[in-house]
Design an enzyme around this catalytic site. Structure first.
Site, PDB file in Angstrom:
ATOM      1  N   SER A 127       0.832  -1.203   0.000  1.00  0.00           N
ATOM      2  CA  SER A 127       0.000   0.000   0.000  1.00  0.00           C
ATOM      3  C   SER A 127       0.866   1.253   0.000  1.00  0.00           C
ATOM      4  CB  SER A 127      -0.885  -0.021   1.260  1.00  0.00           C
ATOM      5  OG  SER A 127      -1.460   1.250   1.481  1.00  0.00           O
ATOM      6  N   TYR A 152      -1.065  -0.886  11.126  1.00  0.00           N
ATOM      7  CA  TYR A 152      -1.434  -1.445   9.810  1.00  0.00           C
ATOM      8  C   TYR A 152      -0.346  -1.086   8.801  1.00  0.00           C
ATOM      9  CZ  TYR A 152      -3.151  -1.342   5.091  1.00  0.00           C
ATOM     10  OH  TYR A 152      -3.231  -1.500   3.728  1.00  0.00           O
ATOM     11  N   LYS A 156       2.687  -3.464   6.598  1.00  0.00           N
ATOM     12  CA  LYS A 156       2.981  -3.462   5.157  1.00  0.00           C
ATOM     13  C   LYS A 156       4.468  -3.224   4.929  1.00  0.00           C
ATOM     14  CE  LYS A 156      -1.075  -4.371   3.594  1.00  0.00           C
ATOM     15  NZ  LYS A 156      -1.325  -5.711   3.013  1.00  0.00           N
TER      16      LYS A 156
END
Ligand code: WQD
Length: 340
Positions: A127, A152, A156
Protein backbone atom coordinates in the site's frame (compact mmCIF):
# COMPACT_ATOMS: atom_id res chain seq x y z
CA UNK A 1 -4.60 -25.25 -18.70
CA UNK A 2 -2.42 -22.44 -17.36
CA UNK A 3 -0.79 -22.43 -13.97
CA UNK A 4 -2.68 -22.83 -10.70
CA UNK A 5 -2.60 -19.73 -8.52
CA UNK A 6 -3.42 -19.45 -4.82
CA UNK A 7 -5.22 -16.17 -4.08
CA UNK A 8 -5.43 -15.53 -0.34
CA UNK A 9 -8.20 -13.10 0.58
CA UNK A 10 -9.71 -13.94 -2.80
CA UNK A 11 -13.27 -13.20 -1.63
CA UNK A 12 -12.29 -9.68 -0.59
CA UNK A 13 -12.70 -6.46 -2.57
CA UNK A 14 -9.48 -6.42 -4.62
CA UNK A 15 -8.98 -10.18 -4.34
CA UNK A 16 -12.31 -11.07 -5.97
CA UNK A 17 -11.76 -8.69 -8.88
CA UNK A 18 -8.27 -10.17 -9.36
CA UNK A 19 -9.66 -13.73 -9.33
CA UNK A 20 -12.00 -12.75 -12.19
CA UNK A 21 -9.11 -11.24 -14.16
CA UNK A 22 -6.94 -14.33 -13.55
CA UNK A 23 -9.66 -16.73 -14.68
CA UNK A 24 -10.30 -14.62 -17.77
CA UNK A 25 -6.58 -14.93 -18.57
CA UNK A 26 -6.86 -18.72 -18.28
CA UNK A 27 -5.27 -19.22 -14.87
CA UNK A 28 -6.73 -21.82 -12.52
CA UNK A 29 -7.49 -20.24 -9.14
CA UNK A 30 -7.68 -21.59 -5.59
CA UNK A 31 -8.98 -19.14 -2.98
CA UNK A 32 -8.22 -19.15 0.72
CA UNK A 33 -10.38 -16.79 2.76
CA UNK A 34 -11.32 -16.74 6.46
CA UNK A 35 -14.56 -14.84 5.66
CA UNK A 36 -13.74 -12.34 8.45
CA UNK A 37 -14.23 -9.44 6.04
CA UNK A 38 -16.03 -11.03 3.09
CA UNK A 39 -18.90 -13.36 2.27
CA UNK A 40 -19.40 -16.64 0.44
CA UNK A 41 -21.86 -14.79 -1.85
CA UNK A 42 -18.77 -13.34 -3.56
CA UNK A 43 -17.96 -16.84 -4.88
CA UNK A 44 -21.34 -16.78 -6.62
CA UNK A 45 -20.64 -13.33 -8.02
CA UNK A 46 -17.32 -14.50 -9.48
CA UNK A 47 -19.03 -17.53 -11.04
CA UNK A 48 -21.75 -15.34 -12.58
CA UNK A 49 -19.03 -13.33 -14.34
CA UNK A 50 -16.61 -16.07 -15.45
CA UNK A 51 -18.92 -19.15 -15.40
CA UNK A 52 -16.11 -20.90 -13.50
CA UNK A 53 -16.24 -21.40 -9.73
CA UNK A 54 -12.73 -21.21 -8.26
CA UNK A 55 -11.78 -23.85 -5.69
CA UNK A 56 -12.31 -22.39 -2.22
CA UNK A 57 -10.86 -23.25 1.21
CA UNK A 58 -12.36 -21.58 4.29
CA UNK A 59 -9.15 -21.26 6.27
CA UNK A 60 -7.52 -19.02 8.88
CA UNK A 61 -3.94 -18.53 7.70
CA UNK A 62 -2.86 -17.83 11.30
CA UNK A 63 -3.22 -21.60 11.88
CA UNK A 64 0.17 -22.97 10.83
CA UNK A 65 -1.04 -26.60 10.80
CA UNK A 66 -3.98 -25.73 8.55
CA UNK A 67 -1.65 -23.92 6.17
CA UNK A 68 0.56 -27.02 6.02
CA UNK A 69 -2.46 -29.23 5.36
CA UNK A 70 -3.52 -26.89 2.53
CA UNK A 71 -0.22 -27.33 0.67
CA UNK A 72 -0.45 -31.13 1.06
CA UNK A 73 -3.91 -31.01 -0.50
CA UNK A 74 -2.74 -28.61 -3.25
CA UNK A 75 0.87 -29.65 -4.10
CA UNK A 76 0.60 -28.05 -7.57
CA UNK A 77 0.35 -24.35 -6.67
CA UNK A 78 2.54 -22.39 -9.13
CA UNK A 79 2.25 -18.97 -7.55
CA UNK A 80 0.63 -17.02 -4.71
CA UNK A 81 -1.09 -13.63 -4.68
CA UNK A 82 -1.40 -12.67 -1.04
CA UNK A 83 -4.25 -10.25 -0.28
CA UNK A 84 -5.43 -11.70 3.04
CA UNK A 85 -4.76 -9.16 5.79
CA UNK A 86 -6.53 -6.87 8.24
CA UNK A 87 -6.63 -3.39 6.73
CA UNK A 88 -8.46 -0.90 8.94
CA UNK A 89 -6.00 1.80 9.98
CA UNK A 90 -7.97 2.91 13.06
CA UNK A 91 -8.59 -0.66 14.29
CA UNK A 92 -4.86 -1.38 14.00
CA UNK A 93 -4.11 1.41 16.48
CA UNK A 94 -6.58 -0.06 19.00
CA UNK A 95 -5.55 -3.69 18.43
CA UNK A 96 -1.94 -3.82 17.18
CA UNK A 97 -1.25 -7.44 18.14
CA UNK A 98 -4.18 -8.63 16.01
CA UNK A 99 -2.58 -6.82 13.07
CA UNK A 100 0.96 -8.07 13.68
CA UNK A 101 -0.28 -11.65 14.07
CA UNK A 102 -2.75 -11.64 11.17
CA UNK A 103 -0.67 -9.67 8.70
CA UNK A 104 2.79 -11.05 9.44
CA UNK A 105 2.51 -14.62 10.77
CA UNK A 106 0.36 -15.55 7.79
CA UNK A 107 2.90 -14.06 5.38
CA UNK A 108 5.75 -16.01 7.02
CA UNK A 109 3.82 -19.34 6.89
CA UNK A 110 3.07 -18.87 3.18
CA UNK A 111 6.66 -17.99 2.33
CA UNK A 112 7.94 -21.00 4.29
CA UNK A 113 5.80 -23.26 2.10
CA UNK A 114 6.64 -21.46 -1.08
CA UNK A 115 10.34 -22.11 -0.31
CA UNK A 116 9.65 -25.82 -0.98
CA UNK A 117 8.26 -25.09 -4.46
CA UNK A 118 10.36 -25.45 -7.60
CA UNK A 119 9.74 -21.90 -8.89
CA UNK A 120 8.35 -19.87 -6.01
CA UNK A 121 6.39 -16.84 -7.31
CA UNK A 122 4.81 -14.41 -4.91
CA UNK A 123 2.84 -11.19 -5.26
CA UNK A 124 2.28 -9.09 -2.15
CA UNK A 125 -0.58 -6.69 -1.63
CA UNK A 126 1.12 -3.59 -0.29
CA UNK A 127 0.00 0.00 0.00
CA UNK A 128 1.05 3.60 -0.61
CA UNK A 129 0.60 3.93 3.13
CA UNK A 130 4.24 2.80 3.40
CA UNK A 131 5.29 6.27 2.19
CA UNK A 132 3.45 8.21 4.89
CA UNK A 133 3.39 11.87 3.85
CA UNK A 134 5.88 11.83 0.99
CA UNK A 135 8.17 14.85 0.66
CA UNK A 136 7.80 14.94 -3.10
CA UNK A 137 4.73 14.42 -5.32
CA UNK A 138 4.01 12.44 -7.41
CA UNK A 139 5.44 9.56 -5.37
CA UNK A 140 8.00 7.24 -6.98
CA UNK A 141 8.96 3.76 -5.74
CA UNK A 142 12.28 5.20 -4.54
CA UNK A 143 10.57 7.69 -2.22
CA UNK A 144 11.85 7.17 1.34
CA UNK A 145 9.84 4.80 3.53
CA UNK A 146 8.93 6.84 6.59
CA UNK A 147 8.04 5.67 10.07
CA UNK A 148 4.59 4.11 9.72
CA UNK A 149 1.68 6.18 11.08
CA UNK A 150 -0.19 3.03 12.22
CA UNK A 151 0.44 -0.63 13.05
CA UNK A 152 -1.43 -1.44 9.81
CA UNK A 153 1.02 0.63 7.78
CA UNK A 154 3.89 -0.91 9.75
CA UNK A 155 2.76 -4.43 8.82
CA UNK A 156 2.98 -3.46 5.16
CA UNK A 157 6.49 -2.06 5.61
CA UNK A 158 7.67 -5.09 7.60
CA UNK A 159 5.93 -7.43 5.16
CA UNK A 160 7.86 -5.94 2.26
CA UNK A 161 11.13 -6.32 4.20
CA UNK A 162 10.38 -9.98 5.02
CA UNK A 163 9.83 -10.70 1.32
CA UNK A 164 12.92 -8.73 0.28
CA UNK A 165 15.11 -10.64 2.75
CA UNK A 166 13.64 -13.96 1.61
CA UNK A 167 14.39 -13.11 -2.03
CA UNK A 168 17.93 -12.10 -1.09
CA UNK A 169 18.49 -15.46 0.65
CA UNK A 170 16.76 -17.53 -2.04
CA UNK A 171 17.65 -16.43 -5.59
CA UNK A 172 15.08 -18.89 -6.99
CA UNK A 173 12.30 -16.76 -5.45
CA UNK A 174 10.55 -14.30 -7.77
CA UNK A 175 8.45 -11.71 -5.90
CA UNK A 176 6.70 -8.38 -6.52
CA UNK A 177 5.14 -5.98 -4.03
CA UNK A 178 2.33 -3.89 -5.46
CA UNK A 179 1.74 -0.60 -3.61
CA UNK A 180 -1.91 0.33 -4.18
CA UNK A 181 -3.02 3.90 -3.92
CA UNK A 182 -6.78 4.25 -3.30
CA UNK A 183 -8.76 1.37 -4.82
CA UNK A 184 -12.41 2.23 -5.67
CA UNK A 185 -15.22 1.06 -7.94
CA UNK A 186 -16.70 -2.32 -8.83
CA UNK A 187 -16.90 -4.81 -11.67
CA UNK A 188 -19.08 -3.33 -14.47
CA UNK A 189 -21.44 -6.32 -14.17
CA UNK A 190 -22.21 -5.24 -10.55
CA UNK A 191 -21.96 -8.92 -9.57
CA UNK A 192 -19.00 -8.13 -7.28
CA UNK A 193 -17.88 -4.95 -5.56
CA UNK A 194 -16.77 -3.45 -2.27
CA UNK A 195 -18.62 -4.91 0.76
CA UNK A 196 -17.56 -2.89 3.80
CA UNK A 197 -18.76 -4.55 7.01
CA UNK A 198 -20.20 -1.98 9.46
CA UNK A 199 -19.57 1.73 9.03
CA UNK A 200 -17.28 2.27 6.01
CA UNK A 201 -13.92 3.81 6.90
CA UNK A 202 -13.15 4.67 3.27
CA UNK A 203 -14.50 7.66 1.36
CA UNK A 204 -16.20 6.12 -1.67
CA UNK A 205 -18.28 3.43 0.06
CA UNK A 206 -19.37 6.07 2.57
CA UNK A 207 -20.42 8.33 -0.32
CA UNK A 208 -22.44 5.60 -2.05
CA UNK A 209 -24.10 4.52 1.23
CA UNK A 210 -25.04 8.16 1.88
CA UNK A 211 -26.45 8.53 -1.64
CA UNK A 212 -28.55 5.37 -1.24
CA UNK A 213 -29.90 6.69 2.08
CA UNK A 214 -28.11 4.26 4.40
CA UNK A 215 -26.08 7.14 5.96
CA UNK A 216 -27.45 10.58 6.79
CA UNK A 217 -24.55 12.60 5.44
CA UNK A 218 -20.87 12.39 4.65
CA UNK A 219 -18.43 14.01 7.09
CA UNK A 220 -15.56 15.59 5.16
CA UNK A 221 -12.57 15.20 7.46
CA UNK A 222 -11.15 18.71 7.29
CA UNK A 223 -11.07 21.47 4.68
CA UNK A 224 -8.19 23.46 6.12
CA UNK A 225 -5.36 21.50 4.52
CA UNK A 226 -2.75 23.24 2.32
CA UNK A 227 -4.45 22.10 -0.92
CA UNK A 228 -6.37 24.13 -3.57
CA UNK A 229 -9.78 23.49 -1.96
CA UNK A 230 -8.53 22.65 1.55
CA UNK A 231 -9.42 18.92 1.41
CA UNK A 232 -6.99 15.99 1.16
CA UNK A 233 -5.81 14.70 -2.18
CA UNK A 234 -5.57 11.01 -3.12
CA UNK A 235 -4.99 8.86 -6.23
CA UNK A 236 -8.25 6.94 -6.75
CA UNK A 237 -7.72 3.90 -8.98
CA UNK A 238 -10.44 1.64 -10.40
CA UNK A 239 -10.30 -1.84 -8.90
CA UNK A 240 -10.53 -3.25 -12.44
CA UNK A 241 -7.23 -1.54 -13.30
CA UNK A 242 -5.75 -2.90 -10.10
CA UNK A 243 -6.89 -6.46 -10.91
CA UNK A 244 -5.34 -6.27 -14.38
CA UNK A 245 -2.05 -5.11 -12.88
CA UNK A 246 -1.89 -8.31 -10.78
CA UNK A 247 -2.29 -10.47 -13.89
CA UNK A 248 0.45 -8.53 -15.69
CA UNK A 249 2.72 -8.76 -12.64
CA UNK A 250 2.13 -12.51 -12.36
CA UNK A 251 2.94 -13.04 -16.04
CA UNK A 252 6.14 -11.07 -15.46
CA UNK A 253 7.07 -13.58 -12.73
CA UNK A 254 6.37 -16.48 -15.10
CA UNK A 255 8.33 -14.94 -17.91
CA UNK A 256 12.01 -15.72 -18.17
CA UNK A 257 13.84 -12.55 -17.30
CA UNK A 258 17.11 -11.28 -15.88
CA UNK A 259 17.31 -8.57 -13.25
CA UNK A 260 16.27 -8.42 -9.60
CA UNK A 261 14.14 -11.24 -8.17
CA UNK A 262 12.28 -8.71 -6.00
CA UNK A 263 10.55 -5.62 -7.40
CA UNK A 264 8.14 -2.97 -6.17
CA UNK A 265 5.54 -1.10 -8.26
CA UNK A 266 3.19 1.78 -7.46
CA UNK A 267 -0.33 1.17 -8.74
CA UNK A 268 -2.20 4.42 -9.22
CA UNK A 269 -3.55 6.62 -11.99
CA UNK A 270 -0.87 9.27 -11.47
CA UNK A 271 -3.67 11.83 -10.93
CA UNK A 272 -4.65 13.33 -7.57
CA UNK A 273 -8.21 14.34 -6.68
CA UNK A 274 -9.45 16.13 -3.55
CA UNK A 275 -12.35 14.92 -1.43
CA UNK A 276 -14.54 17.75 -2.75
CA UNK A 277 -13.61 16.87 -6.34
CA UNK A 278 -14.66 13.25 -5.69
CA UNK A 279 -17.97 14.47 -4.28
CA UNK A 280 -18.54 16.70 -7.34
CA UNK A 281 -17.62 13.86 -9.72
CA UNK A 282 -19.98 11.49 -7.90
CA UNK A 283 -22.87 13.99 -8.08
CA UNK A 284 -22.20 14.38 -11.81
CA UNK A 285 -22.23 10.64 -12.64
CA UNK A 286 -25.07 9.70 -10.25
CA UNK A 287 -27.30 12.74 -10.63
CA UNK A 288 -27.66 12.61 -6.82
CA UNK A 289 -27.08 15.61 -4.55
CA UNK A 290 -24.75 14.37 -1.81
CA UNK A 291 -25.44 15.69 1.72
CA UNK A 292 -22.15 16.41 3.47
CA UNK A 293 -20.70 18.57 6.23
CA UNK A 294 -17.19 19.75 6.99
CA UNK A 295 -15.91 17.96 10.11
CA UNK A 296 -12.64 17.87 12.04
CA UNK A 297 -9.50 16.41 10.49
CA UNK A 298 -9.01 12.64 10.91
CA UNK A 299 -5.96 11.55 12.90
CA UNK A 300 -3.22 10.11 10.68
CA UNK A 301 -4.47 11.47 7.35
CA UNK A 302 -1.73 12.62 5.00
CA UNK A 303 -2.39 15.85 3.05
CA UNK A 304 -1.74 14.45 -0.40
CA UNK A 305 -0.65 11.21 -2.04
CA UNK A 306 -0.65 10.33 -5.73
CA UNK A 307 1.56 8.01 -7.72
CA UNK A 308 4.33 8.47 -10.22
CA UNK A 309 3.33 5.50 -12.41
CA UNK A 310 6.33 5.59 -14.78
CA UNK A 311 7.86 2.35 -13.49
CA UNK A 312 4.67 0.29 -13.85
CA UNK A 313 3.93 1.92 -17.22
CA UNK A 314 7.38 1.25 -18.65
CA UNK A 315 8.47 -1.99 -16.94
CA UNK A 316 5.13 -3.76 -16.45
CA UNK A 317 3.64 -2.30 -19.61
CA UNK A 318 0.55 -1.53 -17.51
CA UNK A 319 -1.38 1.75 -17.28
CA UNK A 320 -4.67 2.58 -15.54
CA UNK A 321 -7.40 2.79 -18.16
CA UNK A 322 -10.47 3.92 -16.22
CA UNK A 323 -11.31 7.49 -15.16
CA UNK A 324 -12.44 8.66 -11.73
CA UNK A 325 -15.95 9.15 -13.12
CA UNK A 326 -16.08 5.59 -14.50
CA UNK A 327 -14.92 4.19 -11.17
CA UNK A 328 -17.50 6.22 -9.22
CA UNK A 329 -20.24 5.23 -11.67
CA UNK A 330 -19.42 1.53 -11.16
CA UNK A 331 -19.38 1.99 -7.36
CA UNK A 332 -22.80 3.65 -7.52
CA UNK A 333 -24.27 0.91 -9.75
CA UNK A 334 -22.98 -1.70 -7.29
CA UNK A 335 -24.50 0.15 -4.32
CA UNK A 336 -27.83 0.40 -6.14
CA UNK A 337 -27.76 -3.35 -6.77
CA UNK A 338 -27.03 -4.33 -3.15
CA UNK A 339 -29.28 -1.60 -1.74
CA UNK A 340 -28.97 -0.24 1.82
C1 WQD B 1 -9.58 9.14 1.58
C2 WQD B 1 -9.82 10.61 1.87
C3 WQD B 1 -10.09 11.12 4.21
C4 WQD B 1 -13.86 8.98 4.76
C5 WQD B 1 -6.80 4.15 3.41
C6 WQD B 1 -5.63 3.36 3.94
C7 WQD B 1 -4.86 2.77 2.78
C8 WQD B 1 -5.79 1.96 1.94
C9 WQD B 1 -6.90 2.85 1.41
C10 WQD B 1 -5.91 -0.33 2.65
C11 WQD B 1 -9.06 11.10 3.10
C12 WQD B 1 -11.37 11.42 3.43
C13 WQD B 1 -12.71 9.50 4.19
C14 WQD B 1 -14.89 9.86 5.20
C15 WQD B 1 -13.57 11.73 4.48
N1 WQD B 1 -6.36 0.91 2.69
N2 WQD B 1 -12.58 10.85 4.05
N3 WQD B 1 -14.70 11.21 5.04
O1 WQD B 1 -7.12 7.05 4.26
O2 WQD B 1 -6.36 7.58 1.88
O3 WQD B 1 -6.31 5.23 2.68
O4 WQD B 1 -7.60 3.36 2.57
O5 WQD B 1 -5.04 -0.78 1.96
O6 WQD B 1 -3.84 1.96 3.28
O7 WQD B 1 -4.77 4.26 4.62
O8 WQD B 1 -8.48 6.32 2.24
O9 WQD B 1 -10.88 6.41 1.71
O10 WQD B 1 -10.17 6.38 4.16
O11 WQD B 1 -9.80 8.42 2.80
O12 WQD B 1 -13.42 12.96 4.36
O13 WQD B 1 -15.96 9.45 5.73
O14 WQD B 1 -11.21 10.79 2.17
O15 WQD B 1 -9.85 12.15 5.16
O16 WQD B 1 -8.65 12.43 2.86
P1 WQD B 1 -7.04 6.66 2.83
P2 WQD B 1 -9.91 6.82 2.76
Amino acid sequence: MKAKILVTGGLGFIGSHTVVALQERGFEVVIIDDLSNSSLDVLGGITKITKTTPEFEHLDLRNKEKVAEFFVKYPDINGIIHFAASKAVGESVENPLLYYENNLNTLIYLLQHLREQKNPRFIFSSSCTVYGQADELPITESAPIKKAESPYGNTKQIGEEIIQDTCKAHPEFQAISLRYFNPIGSHPSAHIGELPIGTPQNLVPFITQTAIGKRKELAVFGNDYPTPDGTCIRDYIHVMDLAQAHVVALERLFGKREGPNYEVFNLGTGKGNSVLEVIQAFEKVSGEKLPYRIAARREGDVVAAYADTTKANEELGWRAQYSLEEALDSAWKWQQRIGR
